[in-house]
Scaffold this active site. Structure first.
Site, PDB file in Angstrom:
ATOM      1  N   GLU A 101     -25.949  82.747 -74.191  1.00 41.90           N
ATOM      2  CA  GLU A 101     -24.876  84.144 -74.168  1.00 41.90           C
ATOM      3  C   GLU A 101     -25.830  85.330 -73.897  1.00 41.90           C
ATOM      4  OE1 GLU A 101     -22.382  85.241 -73.980  1.00 41.90           O
ATOM      5  OE2 GLU A 101     -20.615  84.393 -75.297  1.00 41.90           O
ATOM      6  N   ASP A 102     -25.404  86.367 -73.215  1.00 38.64           N
ATOM      7  CA  ASP A 102     -26.200  87.434 -73.128  1.00 38.64           C
ATOM      8  C   ASP A 102     -25.921  88.368 -74.495  1.00 38.64           C
ATOM      9  OD1 ASP A 102     -23.239  87.590 -72.672  1.00 38.64           O
ATOM     10  OD2 ASP A 102     -23.272  89.507 -71.594  1.00 38.64           O
ATOM     11  N   ASP A 105     -21.164  90.008 -80.244  1.00 40.91           N
ATOM     12  CA  ASP A 105     -20.963  91.271 -80.804  1.00 40.91           C
ATOM     13  C   ASP A 105     -19.697  90.961 -81.834  1.00 40.91           C
ATOM     14  OD1 ASP A 105     -19.586  93.807 -80.974  1.00 40.91           O
ATOM     15  OD2 ASP A 105     -19.673  94.227 -79.033  1.00 40.91           O
ATOM     16  N   PHE A 154     -22.864 100.668 -76.481  1.00 40.19           N
ATOM     17  CA  PHE A 154     -22.469  99.787 -75.864  1.00 40.19           C
ATOM     18  C   PHE A 154     -23.254  99.751 -74.515  1.00 40.19           C
ATOM     19  CE2 PHE A 154     -19.993  99.171 -71.836  1.00 40.19           C
ATOM     20  CZ  PHE A 154     -19.169  98.178 -72.205  1.00 40.19           C
ATOM     21  N   ARG A 167     -24.392  95.045 -63.784  1.00 37.74           N
ATOM     22  CA  ARG A 167     -24.915  94.009 -64.210  1.00 37.74           C
ATOM     23  C   ARG A 167     -26.281  93.730 -63.814  1.00 37.74           C
ATOM     24  NH1 ARG A 167     -20.732  90.686 -66.607  1.00 37.74           N
ATOM     25  NH2 ARG A 167     -18.800  91.304 -65.537  1.00 37.74           N
TER      26      ARG A 167
HETATM   27  C1  PRP Z   1     -18.850  89.494 -73.217  1.00 27.73           C
HETATM   28  C2  PRP Z   1     -20.235  88.799 -73.481  1.00 27.73           C
HETATM   29  C3  PRP Z   1     -20.077  87.631 -74.388  1.00 27.73           C
HETATM   30  C4  PRP Z   1     -18.732  88.125 -75.086  1.00 27.73           C
HETATM   31  C5  PRP Z   1     -19.512  88.788 -76.481  1.00 27.73           C
HETATM   32  O1  PRP Z   1     -18.019  88.820 -72.414  1.00 27.73           O
HETATM   33  O2  PRP Z   1     -20.596  87.964 -72.311  1.00 27.73           O
HETATM   34  O3  PRP Z   1     -19.270  86.368 -74.045  1.00 27.73           O
HETATM   35  O4  PRP Z   1     -18.353  89.557 -74.481  1.00 27.73           O
HETATM   36  O5  PRP Z   1     -18.594  89.578 -77.333  1.00 27.73           O
HETATM   37  P1  PRP Z   1     -17.886  88.875 -78.538  1.00 27.73           P
HETATM   38  O6  PRP Z   1     -18.873  88.504 -79.725  1.00 27.73           O
HETATM   39  O7  PRP Z   1     -17.095  90.280 -79.331  1.00 27.73           O
HETATM   40  O8  PRP Z   1     -16.782  87.958 -78.199  1.00 27.73           O
HETATM   41  P2  PRP Z   1     -16.718  89.324 -71.492  1.00 27.73           P
HETATM   42  O9  PRP Z   1     -15.684  89.083 -72.159  1.00 27.73           O
HETATM   43  O10 PRP Z   1     -17.310  90.846 -71.567  1.00 27.73           O
HETATM   44  O11 PRP Z   1     -16.926  88.834 -70.128  1.00 27.73           O
HETATM   45  P3  PRP Z   1     -17.971  88.980 -69.104  1.00 27.73           P
HETATM   46  O12 PRP Z   1     -19.280  88.065 -69.603  1.00 27.73           O
HETATM   47  O13 PRP Z   1     -17.433  88.109 -67.881  1.00 27.73           O
HETATM   48  O14 PRP Z   1     -18.211  90.128 -68.723  1.00 27.73           O
END
Ligand code: PRP
Length: 179
Positions: A101-102, A105, A154, A167
Site C-alpha cells: 500500500e502507499d 489513513d 493531505f 502521482r
Molecule cells: C488511497 C490509498 C489507499 C487508501 C488508504 O486509495 O491508495 O489504498 O486510499 O486510505 P484508507 O486507509 O483511509 O482506506 P484511493 O481510494 O484514493 O484510490 P487510489 O489509490 O486509486 O488513488
C-alpha cells in the site's frame, strides 16, 4: 493555496529518504522470506510507484499481482465504502503473500484487503505500507512493514494523487495551508 500545478506541493519526505527507506524495507522482507517465494500484490492505483521500487529491491523470487481498490474517488475524505475496480484471478492459496500500500489513513482499505485476501487461504499474509497515519486509524489493521509515520497532512506524490494529479512527483508532498 490552491492544489494546482502552478503551486507545487511542499516537500514532506524527499526522494532520497524514500529511496533509502525502500532499500531498508526490501532488505527486511528479503531476509524474512529468504529461500521462499512471494506473491507481491500492488494495490492500485496509489501503490504503483512504491510497488515497482520495492519489487526491484527485494531479493527473493516473486510474482506480481494487481488489485484495484478505490474509496476516495475525487474526495479528500474516505467514502467508507471500498470499491473493487480490478480483481486478482490467480489463486493465492498456500502462497506467501505481501500486500503493498502507499498509505494507510483510516485503515478501511487495508482492513478490507486483510479480510478479502485472508479468505483466499494464503500460507502467510503480510502488509507493507510506505506511509501510515497512526492518528487517523478507524479500523483494526496489521502493518508488518511500515515506511514512515506521518501526521494528518493531505499528501500527494510518489503515486498518491489529488483529483488524479501529482502521482508522478518523485517525493511525498503536502499543501502548505492544509495541515
Ligand atoms: C488511497 C490509498 C489507499 C487508501 C488508504 O486509495 O491508495 O489504498 O486510499 O486510505 P484508507 O486507509 O483511509 O482506506 P484511493 O481510494 O484514493 O484510490 P487510489 O489509490 O486509486 O488513488
Amino acid at each position: 493555496m490552491s492544489k494546482d500545478h502552478k503551486n507545487p506541493p511542499k516537500i514532506l519526505i524527499p526522494e532520497v529518504r524514500i529511496q533509502a527507506r525502500v532499500r531498508e524495507l526490501a532488505a527486511e522482507i528479503s531476509s524474512d522470506f529468504a529461500d521462499q517465494e512471494l506473491v507481491a500484490i500492488c494495490i492500485l492505483k496509489g501503490s504503483f510507484i512504491f510497488f515497482s521500487d520495492m519489487i526491484r529491491n527485494i531479493e527473493v523470487p516473486l510474482s506480481c499481482e494487481f488489485l484495484g481498490l478505490s474509496s476516495y474517488g475525487n474526495e479528500t475524505v474516505s467514502s467508507g465504502e471500498v470499491k473493487v475496480t480490478l480483481d486478482i484471478n490467480e489463486p493465492l492459496e498456500g502462497k506467501n503473500v505481501i500486500v503493498f500500500e502507499d498509505i494507510v489513513d483510516s485503515g478501511l482499505t487495508l482492513n478490507y484487503i486483510m479480510r478479502s485476501i485472508g479468505a483466499r487461504g494464503p500460507k502467510t499474509l503480510r502488509t507493507c505500507s510506505l506511509l501510515v497515519k497512526p492518528k487517523s486509524l478507524k479500523a483494526p489493521v496489521q502493518i508488518d512493514y511500515s515506511g514512515f509515520e506521518i501526521g494528518d497532512e493531505f499528501v500527494v506524490g510518489y503515486g498518491l494523487d489529488y483529483q488524479g494529479k501529482f502521482r508522478g512527483l518523485p517525493y511525498i508532498g503536502y499543501f502548505e495551508n492544509e495541515h
